[in-house]
Write a protein that holds these residues in place. Structure first.
Motif, PDB file in Angstrom:
ATOM      1  N   VAL A  15     118.513 105.596   0.677  1.00  0.00           N
ATOM      2  CA  VAL A  15     119.612 104.734   0.217  1.00  0.00           C
ATOM      3  C   VAL A  15     120.322 104.117   1.413  1.00  0.00           C
ATOM      4  O   VAL A  15     120.673 104.802   2.369  1.00  0.00           O
TER       5      VAL A  15
ATOM      6  N   VAL B 245     121.481 100.032  -1.802  1.00  0.00           N
ATOM      7  CA  VAL B 245     120.111  99.612  -2.074  1.00  0.00           C
ATOM      8  C   VAL B 245     119.198 100.784  -1.769  1.00  0.00           C
ATOM      9  O   VAL B 245     119.326 101.423  -0.722  1.00  0.00           O
TER      10      VAL B 245
ATOM     11  N   ARG C  50     115.948  99.418  -6.164  1.00  0.00           N
ATOM     12  CA  ARG C  50     117.080  99.104  -7.024  1.00  0.00           C
ATOM     13  C   ARG C  50     118.320  98.875  -6.168  1.00  0.00           C
ATOM     14  O   ARG C  50     118.361  99.258  -5.012  1.00  0.00           O
ATOM     15  N   LYS C  51     119.338  98.277  -6.780  1.00  0.00           N
ATOM     16  CA  LYS C  51     120.613  98.120  -6.076  1.00  0.00           C
ATOM     17  C   LYS C  51     121.755  98.330  -7.053  1.00  0.00           C
ATOM     18  O   LYS C  51     121.602  98.148  -8.264  1.00  0.00           O
ATOM     19  N   ALA C  52     122.888  98.732  -6.497  1.00  0.00           N
ATOM     20  CA  ALA C  52     124.083  98.969  -7.302  1.00  0.00           C
ATOM     21  C   ALA C  52     125.301  98.559  -6.481  1.00  0.00           C
ATOM     22  O   ALA C  52     125.268  98.604  -5.249  1.00  0.00           O
TER      23      ALA C  52
ATOM     24  N   ASP D 177     122.824 107.457  -9.096  1.00  0.00           N
ATOM     25  CA  ASP D 177     122.627 106.292  -9.970  1.00  0.00           C
ATOM     26  C   ASP D 177     121.274 105.624  -9.759  1.00  0.00           C
ATOM     27  O   ASP D 177     120.647 105.166 -10.713  1.00  0.00           O
ATOM     28  N   LEU D 178     120.843 105.544  -8.515  1.00  0.00           N
ATOM     29  CA  LEU D 178     119.573 104.871  -8.208  1.00  0.00           C
ATOM     30  C   LEU D 178     118.387 105.816  -8.332  1.00  0.00           C
ATOM     31  O   LEU D 178     117.241 105.390  -8.199  1.00  0.00           O
TER      32      LEU D 178
ATOM     33  N   ALA E 148     125.523 106.631  -5.375  1.00  0.00           N
ATOM     34  CA  ALA E 148     124.350 105.760  -5.382  1.00  0.00           C
ATOM     35  C   ALA E 148     123.058 106.577  -5.437  1.00  0.00           C
ATOM     36  O   ALA E 148     122.101 106.188  -6.114  1.00  0.00           O
ATOM     37  N   THR E 149     123.016 107.689  -4.730  1.00  0.00           N
ATOM     38  CA  THR E 149     121.829 108.542  -4.753  1.00  0.00           C
ATOM     39  C   THR E 149     121.521 108.983  -6.178  1.00  0.00           C
ATOM     40  O   THR E 149     120.372 108.970  -6.607  1.00  0.00           O
TER      41      THR E 149
ATOM     42  N   CYS F 190     117.358 108.157  -6.278  1.00  0.00           N
ATOM     43  CA  CYS F 190     116.692 107.914  -5.006  1.00  0.00           C
ATOM     44  C   CYS F 190     117.173 108.958  -3.991  1.00  0.00           C
ATOM     45  O   CYS F 190     118.330 109.379  -4.034  1.00  0.00           O
TER      46      CYS F 190
ATOM     47  N   CYS G  17     115.054 102.559  -3.223  1.00  0.00           N
ATOM     48  CA  CYS G  17     113.974 102.771  -4.187  1.00  0.00           C
ATOM     49  C   CYS G  17     113.768 101.565  -5.110  1.00  0.00           C
ATOM     50  O   CYS G  17     113.525 101.706  -6.312  1.00  0.00           O
TER      51      CYS G  17
END
Length: 112
Positions: free
Chosen positions: A51, A64, A68-70, A43-44, A40-41, A46, A66
């Motif tokens: 995160v 979740v 954004r969410k994934a 992909d986002l 996630a770090t 961020c 910055c």
């Protein structure tokens, strides 16, 4: 006739075994959380401290950060986990090639 306490002993052993298995299976998705956080770090785009990762049902995670969410899915076999993003195919461990064989094949390729 057996005393009542001995008659329940086999049932107690089965119950204890079932409960221990349930506890070990219930903790498996949480073993994937560091992998989900790292993914996630990236992909986002961020920082790690920004995160927030939430474990959901069925080995699913929501990240979740910055603005954004994934969403991610995790599949674990013992302590080994595979994390895939939303819309990506999840490859089970037993279907993956042996890492040593992949290295041997890569070493055989000619240098370019």
């Amino acid at each position: 006739m057996r005393p009542p306490s001995l008659a329940l002993a086999p049932f107690a052993v089965l119950l204890a075994g079932a409960l221990s298995l349930a506890c070990s299976v219930a903790n498996v998705p949480s073993n994937a959380e560091p992998m989900v956080r790292a993914r996630a770090t990236s992909d986002l785009d961020c920082a790690d401290k920004e995160v927030r990762v939430e474990e959901q049902l069925g080995g699913r995670f929501k990240a979740v950060g910055c603005g954004r969410k994934a969403y991610y899915r995790a599949a674990c076999e013992a302590l080994r986990c595979v994390v895939s993003g939303e819309g990506e195919a999840l490859v089970p461990w037993r279907d993956r090639p042996d890492p040593a064989e992949v290295d041997r094949q890569r070493d055989r390729l000619p240098l370019q």
